[in-house]
Scaffold this motif. Structure first.
Motif, PDB file in Angstrom:
ATOM      1  N   CYS A 202     -12.578 -32.649 -13.407  1.00 12.17           N
ATOM      2  CA  CYS A 202     -11.416 -31.994 -12.816  1.00 12.17           C
ATOM      3  C   CYS A 202     -11.815 -31.427 -11.456  1.00 12.17           C
ATOM      4  N   ALA A 203     -10.864 -31.395 -10.534  1.00 10.42           N
ATOM      5  CA  ALA A 203     -11.101 -30.875  -9.186  1.00 10.42           C
ATOM      6  C   ALA A 203     -10.154 -29.710  -8.923  1.00 10.42           C
ATOM      7  N   VAL A 204     -10.701 -28.647  -8.330  1.00 13.62           N
ATOM      8  CA  VAL A 204      -9.910 -27.484  -7.911  1.00 13.62           C
ATOM      9  C   VAL A 204     -10.333 -27.125  -6.489  1.00 13.62           C
ATOM     10  N   ALA A 205      -9.468 -26.383  -5.783  1.00 14.13           N
ATOM     11  CA  ALA A 205      -9.779 -25.992  -4.408  1.00 14.13           C
ATOM     12  C   ALA A 205      -9.100 -24.674  -4.081  1.00 14.13           C
ATOM     13  N   ASN A 206      -9.696 -23.947  -3.142  1.00 14.61           N
ATOM     14  CA  ASN A 206      -9.063 -22.775  -2.551  1.00 14.61           C
ATOM     15  C   ASN A 206      -9.539 -22.660  -1.104  1.00 14.61           C
ATOM     16  N   TYR A 207      -8.956 -21.775  -0.335  1.00 17.96           N
ATOM     17  CA  TYR A 207      -9.294 -21.630   1.078  1.00 17.96           C
ATOM     18  C   TYR A 207      -9.221 -20.156   1.467  1.00 17.96           C
ATOM     19  N   SER A 208      -9.788 -19.855   2.611  1.00 16.04           N
ATOM     20  CA  SER A 208      -9.801 -18.466   3.089  1.00 16.04           C
ATOM     21  C   SER A 208      -9.602 -18.455   4.596  1.00 16.04           C
ATOM     22  N   PHE A 209      -9.231 -17.281   5.096  1.00 13.70           N
ATOM     23  CA  PHE A 209      -9.054 -17.110   6.534  1.00 13.70           C
ATOM     24  C   PHE A 209     -10.407 -17.267   7.223  1.00 13.70           C
ATOM     25  N   PRO A 210     -10.458 -17.854   8.422  1.00 16.48           N
ATOM     26  CA  PRO A 210     -11.744 -18.088   9.086  1.00 16.48           C
ATOM     27  C   PRO A 210     -12.542 -16.794   9.258  1.00 16.48           C
ATOM     28  N   THR A 211     -13.796 -16.867   8.875  1.00 15.12           N
ATOM     29  CA  THR A 211     -14.784 -15.771   8.996  1.00 15.12           C
ATOM     30  C   THR A 211     -14.485 -14.572   8.112  1.00 15.12           C
ATOM     31  N   PHE A 212     -13.373 -14.579   7.354  1.00 18.93           N
ATOM     32  CA  PHE A 212     -13.061 -13.442   6.484  1.00 18.93           C
ATOM     33  C   PHE A 212     -12.742 -13.969   5.085  1.00 18.93           C
ATOM     34  N   SER A 213     -13.771 -14.042   4.256  1.00 20.52           N
ATOM     35  CA  SER A 213     -13.577 -14.578   2.906  1.00 20.52           C
ATOM     36  C   SER A 213     -12.761 -13.643   2.027  1.00 20.52           C
ATOM     37  N   ILE A 214     -12.590 -12.404   2.484  1.00 17.34           N
ATOM     38  CA  ILE A 214     -11.807 -11.473   1.680  1.00 17.34           C
ATOM     39  C   ILE A 214     -10.350 -11.918   1.600  1.00 17.34           C
ATOM     40  N   ALA A 215      -9.881 -12.613   2.629  1.00 17.71           N
ATOM     41  CA  ALA A 215      -8.510 -13.119   2.623  1.00 17.71           C
ATOM     42  C   ALA A 215      -8.549 -14.564   2.135  1.00 17.71           C
TER      43      ALA A 215
END
Length: 353
Positions: A202-215
């Motif tokens: 199974c494949a999953v994905a997520n993303y974040s705002f550049p340089t700020f993994s908190i978002a």
């Protein structure tokens, strides 16, 4: 001495509360953000129902500007998503309360940055190519003035997110692979290899705002797939070939049967008579000539026959018109003219021809 001191402190506290209440505690603004959108809400418990408000925004290095659709409005919210276009700079929002036509109190400015960002999860799809798996990541639509209304504008058109894709064994989650890429395209493609044949992944994905993994966004819904082993391809191939043969043989049988039925029908059909206008059909077919001995021909000529050349006949028979019975010395045959007809001997005719 203590009483005056207490009184002085109490008066000072009241003055501070009065100033704070009149300038900063009249309303309580809050920012809500989803997929780079920005919605400002405020609560004004002590404001009258007829109070109106104005919202202003400011980008780093620029002046305060009114949000055109949120000037002197009685509502308690304002969507300022279209007011911001650069999220790498400082962006500020402030709320103005109109106590009278000539009196406006501005609340303390509220910053709008990555700490306010929340994102919707992306969607993923997986495709197999040889022994590799290609995972495609698509991002949700964003609300921003750089995107025309009514069109889906993926957030990857506004920012370059960090995207993390994880592929794991469906039965054993400890067996997994992860890739993190800096997405600079509208859609991300991440490849994986070395997966065990005959297993489900199974494949999953997520993303974040550049340089700020908190978002960061939540993980996508899993997209599962199976890695087919090469040894398992042979039975599948044989099965497919057998099914194809079962479908093809009846079709060929029916086709050949129709051909056999159509062939005799075509041969037994009567030939179409030649057209009247066909010049070839007007020519009669002459039979093969049979050789005939002229000496065996017996010709009878009459006086009134019009179709024969009379002059030639008279020349040939002029010596035989007076005698009713003539004898031909060469053939020994006699010809009798009992009705006034003229007879010519066969031998004479043969010699004449």
């Amino acid at each position: 001495m203590e009483t005056p001191g207490v009184t002085t402190v109490g008066l000072g506290l009241c003055v501070v509360l009065l100033i704070t209440g009149s300038t900063g505690s009249v309303c309580y603004p809050a920012v809500e953000s989803l997929d780079l959108g920005c919605l400002l809400r405020w609560d004004c418990p002590h404001a009258s129902p007829n109070t109106t408000f104005t919202v202003q925004t400011k980008t780093q290095g620029g002046p305060w500007q009114d949000v055109p659709w949120c000037v002197w409005v009685p509502s308690r919210s304002c969507d300022v998503s279209q007011a911001f276009s650069n999220f790498e700079l400082y962006n500020m929002i402030r709320l103005g309360v109109h106590l009278s036509p000539n009196s406006t109190i501005w609340m303390k400015p509220r910053k709008f940055d990555y700490s306010d960002f929340t994102f919707s999860p992306p969607s993923v799809s997986a495709s197999l190519k040889d022994d590799q798996v290609l995972v495609k990541v698509q991002y949700p639509c964003a609300a921003n003035k750089r995107c025309s209304p009514g069109r889906c504008c993926p957030i990857s058109e506004l920012i370059d997110p960090w995207t993390t894709v994880t592929v794991y064994n469906e039965l054993n989650h400890s067996e997994h692979q992860s890739r993190t890429v800096w997405t600079q395209e509208v859609v991300s493609h991440v490849e994986f290899s070395g997966l065990a044949p005959g297993q489900n992944y199974c494949a999953v994905a997520n993303y974040s705002f550049p340089t700020f993994s908190i978002a960061a966004s939540p993980k996508s819904a899993p997209q599962c797939f199976a890695i087919v082993s090469k040894s398992g391809l042979l039975p599948a191939l044989c099965l497919g070939t057998g099914l194809f043969s079962l479908l093809l043989v009846p079709l060929l049988t029916v086709f050949l049967r129709r051909l056999r039925q159509a062939a005799p029908t075509t041969e037994n059909q009567p030939k179409t008579p030649a057209s009247v206008h066909d010049p070839v059909s007007l020519v009669p077919l002459s039979p093969v000539p049979v050789p005939v001995d002229p000496c065996h021909i017996h010709l009878e000529f009459t006086d009134d026959q019009k179709s024969i050349d009379s002059s030639s006949i008279q020349d040939q028979t002029s010596t035989h018109t007076t005698d009713p019975l003539r004898h031909d010395p060469s053939s020994g045959a006699a010809y009798w003219d009992s009705s006034g007809k003229k007879l010519v001997s066969a031998s004479h005719l043969c010699l004449t021809l």
